[in-house]
Scaffold this motif. Structure first.
Motif, PDB file in Angstrom:
ATOM      1  N   ASP A 220      33.992  34.041  47.992  1.00  0.00           N
ATOM      2  CA  ASP A 220      34.529  35.380  47.737  1.00  0.00           C
ATOM      3  C   ASP A 220      36.015  35.434  48.115  1.00  0.00           C
ATOM      4  OD1 ASP A 220      34.314  37.960  46.759  1.00  0.00           O
ATOM      5  OD2 ASP A 220      33.902  38.825  48.737  1.00  0.00           O
ATOM      6  N   ARG A 221      36.739  34.399  47.673  1.00  0.00           N
ATOM      7  CA  ARG A 221      38.159  34.307  47.967  1.00  0.00           C
ATOM      8  C   ARG A 221      38.936  34.017  46.674  1.00  0.00           C
ATOM      9  NH1 ARG A 221      37.283  36.898  51.724  1.00  0.00           N
ATOM     10  NH2 ARG A 221      37.400  36.340  53.925  1.00  0.00           N
TER      11      ARG A 221
ATOM     12  N   SER B  33      42.054  32.296  51.442  1.00  0.00           N
ATOM     13  CA  SER B  33      42.402  32.342  50.024  1.00  0.00           C
ATOM     14  C   SER B  33      43.432  31.253  49.753  1.00  0.00           C
ATOM     15  CB  SER B  33      42.966  33.715  49.657  1.00  0.00           C
ATOM     16  OG  SER B  33      41.986  34.728  49.857  1.00  0.00           O
TER      17      SER B  33
ATOM     18  N   ASP C  49      44.698  32.737  57.137  1.00  0.00           N
ATOM     19  CA  ASP C  49      44.178  33.617  56.084  1.00  0.00           C
ATOM     20  C   ASP C  49      44.477  33.102  54.679  1.00  0.00           C
ATOM     21  OD1 ASP C  49      43.415  35.948  57.895  1.00  0.00           O
ATOM     22  OD2 ASP C  49      45.557  35.743  58.350  1.00  0.00           O
TER      23      ASP C  49
ATOM     24  N   ASN D 163      45.371  41.411  48.027  1.00  0.00           N
ATOM     25  CA  ASN D 163      43.926  41.420  47.833  1.00  0.00           C
ATOM     26  C   ASN D 163      43.192  41.234  49.152  1.00  0.00           C
ATOM     27  OD1 ASN D 163      44.346  41.703  45.101  1.00  0.00           O
ATOM     28  ND2 ASN D 163      43.927  39.556  44.595  1.00  0.00           N
ATOM     29  N   ARG D 164      43.753  40.375  49.998  1.00  0.00           N
ATOM     30  CA  ARG D 164      43.109  40.106  51.287  1.00  0.00           C
ATOM     31  C   ARG D 164      43.095  41.373  52.153  1.00  0.00           C
ATOM     32  NH1 ARG D 164      41.773  35.084  53.665  1.00  0.00           N
ATOM     33  NH2 ARG D 164      40.452  35.613  55.442  1.00  0.00           N
TER      34      ARG D 164
ATOM     35  N   ASP E 275      40.564  43.771  50.898  1.00  0.00           N
ATOM     36  CA  ASP E 275      39.209  43.217  50.881  1.00  0.00           C
ATOM     37  C   ASP E 275      38.663  43.148  49.454  1.00  0.00           C
ATOM     38  OD1 ASP E 275      36.989  42.056  51.989  1.00  0.00           O
ATOM     39  OD2 ASP E 275      35.954  43.962  52.357  1.00  0.00           O
ATOM     40  N   THR E 276      39.474  42.594  48.575  1.00  0.00           N
ATOM     41  CA  THR E 276      39.062  42.457  47.183  1.00  0.00           C
ATOM     42  C   THR E 276      39.513  41.105  46.657  1.00  0.00           C
ATOM     43  OG1 THR E 276      39.129  43.498  44.986  1.00  0.00           O
ATOM     44  CG2 THR E 276      41.183  43.482  46.248  1.00  0.00           C
ATOM     45  N   ARG E 277      39.152  40.790  45.423  1.00  0.00           N
ATOM     46  CA  ARG E 277      39.545  39.533  44.784  1.00  0.00           C
ATOM     47  C   ARG E 277      40.157  39.808  43.431  1.00  0.00           C
ATOM     48  NH1 ARG E 277      35.184  36.126  43.165  1.00  0.00           N
ATOM     49  NH2 ARG E 277      36.752  34.510  42.825  1.00  0.00           N
TER      50      ARG E 277
END
Length: 435
Positions: free
Chosen positions: A123-124, A99, A74, A327-328, A331-333
């Motif tokens: 999107d990472r 990420s 991940d 963030n992972r 589910d955001t950045r």
């Protein structure tokens, strides 16, 4: 709870400390992130090398490409350094959905836009606090805390090796070679110190700071760079006489362009300079780093601490890792590249600065007038002037008011062409001095 798997690329000075903190602080990290953090693998060049930390059996691998390609990874921490294979591995990790946290200043300064574009496409997250000034939190404040402000200037000591050398020259009277040798004996300088003493390391960091502070793409190639190898004991002594010290400074600032006074460009430079002992950066001793930020609303801020070393740098890496892991899970950045301002990077000749000059001259009537005329012909005014010595030892020490670097450079060339000037023995820029 979802378990987050971390792959670490590199297990040297920094990487070994990252692994140690991941293993020793696993419980705390789980509590802070909200999920278990598991070490999935550590990529190294050779598995048989002795290391400062014991890596659990089966986690060491020499196949970094296979490690970042694993579907269960991940998060990837890159602490290899250099351009390749680091760039290819980071791009592969992002493409495979991981990420990334990196400490790679050289890569970010050379090809950051490629990495940011890959992160946005995947999107990472791509976080890199450890790339500048070790444990000192400076990039995130620029990237996030000051995002609503207008930063106008960043002035920093971002290389511990050169700061140690210059500090020793100031406090003990040592020459450059002697101070460098001591830095190497204490482990502050590499056997080949070129990247540090010639300013390459600081230039990469200056490019990153300027990019974040001014929302523009700045590369290491855009940075005017001068090292400290030519700084002499006489320069240090002259600075001391005027109540100053010599530091290798990374400077990034907004400046009006010659084409339009209303359009601010960016000046980015690394060079030794004299700064008054009253300036906050003057008190930064030995191998420590500090970054001084000026902004419209917040005013003046200074960030200080250890700028290198395995554990301090690993601290910054783990700080990024916790944020990226959160963030992972959500589910955001976090914040990506901000280059909307697209400011032009000014050539050094257009940069406003001031010079300190030591000029060996004939001890006769009319010399001062000739020197003053040389300055006047380039429209450079003199702030202070004093004479030292008599006869064959006569020397004029001049500090100018602000002018463009091109004007000041031309003034120096004029001085060298005067019959009354035996030698311009020292030229150094001056920062932080009031008019």
């Amino acid at each position: 709870m979802k378990r987050l798997n971390v792959a670490v690329l590199g297990c040297g000075v920094v990487g070994s400390q990252v692994v140690r903190l991941l293993l020793e602080h696993a419980g705390d990290l789980e509590a802070r992130v909200g999920a278990p953090i598991s070490l999935a693998g550590v990529a190294v060049r050779r598995t048989e090398v002795s290391r400062d930390v014991e890596v659990p059996a089966g986690l060491l691998t020499t196949d970094a490409a296979a490690l970042v390609a694993r579907e269960d990874v991940d998060l990837v921490v890159e602490v290899i350094g250099g351009i390749e294979p680091a760039r290819s591995l980071i791009l592969a990790a992002l493409e495979n959905g991981a990420s990334v946290v990196t400490a790679n200043k050289a890569l970010l300064a050379e090809d950051g836009p490629t990495l940011f574009e890959a992160a946005a496409k995947a999107d990472r997250d791509l976080y890199f606090e450890a790339a500048v000034a070790g444990a000192i939190p400076i990039l995130r404040p620029l990237r996030e805390s000051l995002a609503g402000d207008r930063v106008t200037r960043v002035l920093g000591i971002v290389n511990g090796t050169t700061n140690f050398i210059l500090d020793r020259m100031d406090t003990s009277g040592a020459g450059f070679e002697e101070a460098l040798e001591e830095a190497q004996e204490l482990g502050y300088a590499e056997a080949d110190p070129t990247a540090d003493i010639e300013g390459f390391d600081a230039a990469a960091k200056a490019a990153i700071l300027a990019s974040l502070a001014f929302h523009s793409r700045v590369t290491a190639a855009d940075v005017h760079r001068e090292g400290i190898a030519d700084v002499t004991a006489a320069d240090i002594a002259s600075a001391s006489q005027m109540g100053s010290v010599v530091k290798l400074l990374a400077i990034a600032e907004l400046a009006a362009t010659t084409s339009s006074a209303e359009t601010a460009g960016v000046s980015v430079r690394v060079h030794p300079a004299m700064i008054p002992r009253s300036h906050p950066l003057a008190s930064v001793r030995e191998a420590f780093n500090a970054v001084y930020v000026e902004s419209d609303a917040a005013g003046q801020l200074m960030f200080y601490g250890p700028g290198a070393g395995g554990a301090p740098t690993a601290s910054a890496v783990l700080g990024d890792l916790v944020t990226v892991a959160r963030n992972r899970l959500g589910d955001t950045r976090g914040a990506g590249e901000s280059a909307y301002a697209d400011r032009v990077v000014l050539p050094m000749g257009e940069t406003m600065t001031r010079y300190h000059l030591a000029v060996d001259v004939d001890d006769r009537a009319g010399v001062l007038a000739e020197i003053a005329t040389a300055f006047a012909e380039e429209d450079v005014s003199i702030q202070t002037l004093r004479q030292e010595g008599r006869g064959a030892d006569a020397q004029l020490v001049v500090v100018s008011h602000e002018a463009t670097d091109a004007q000041l450079s031309r003034t120096v060339e004029r001085l060298r062409g005067l019959s009354c000037v035996r030698e311009v023995s020292s030229v150094m820029r001056v920062e932080g001095m009031a008019d």
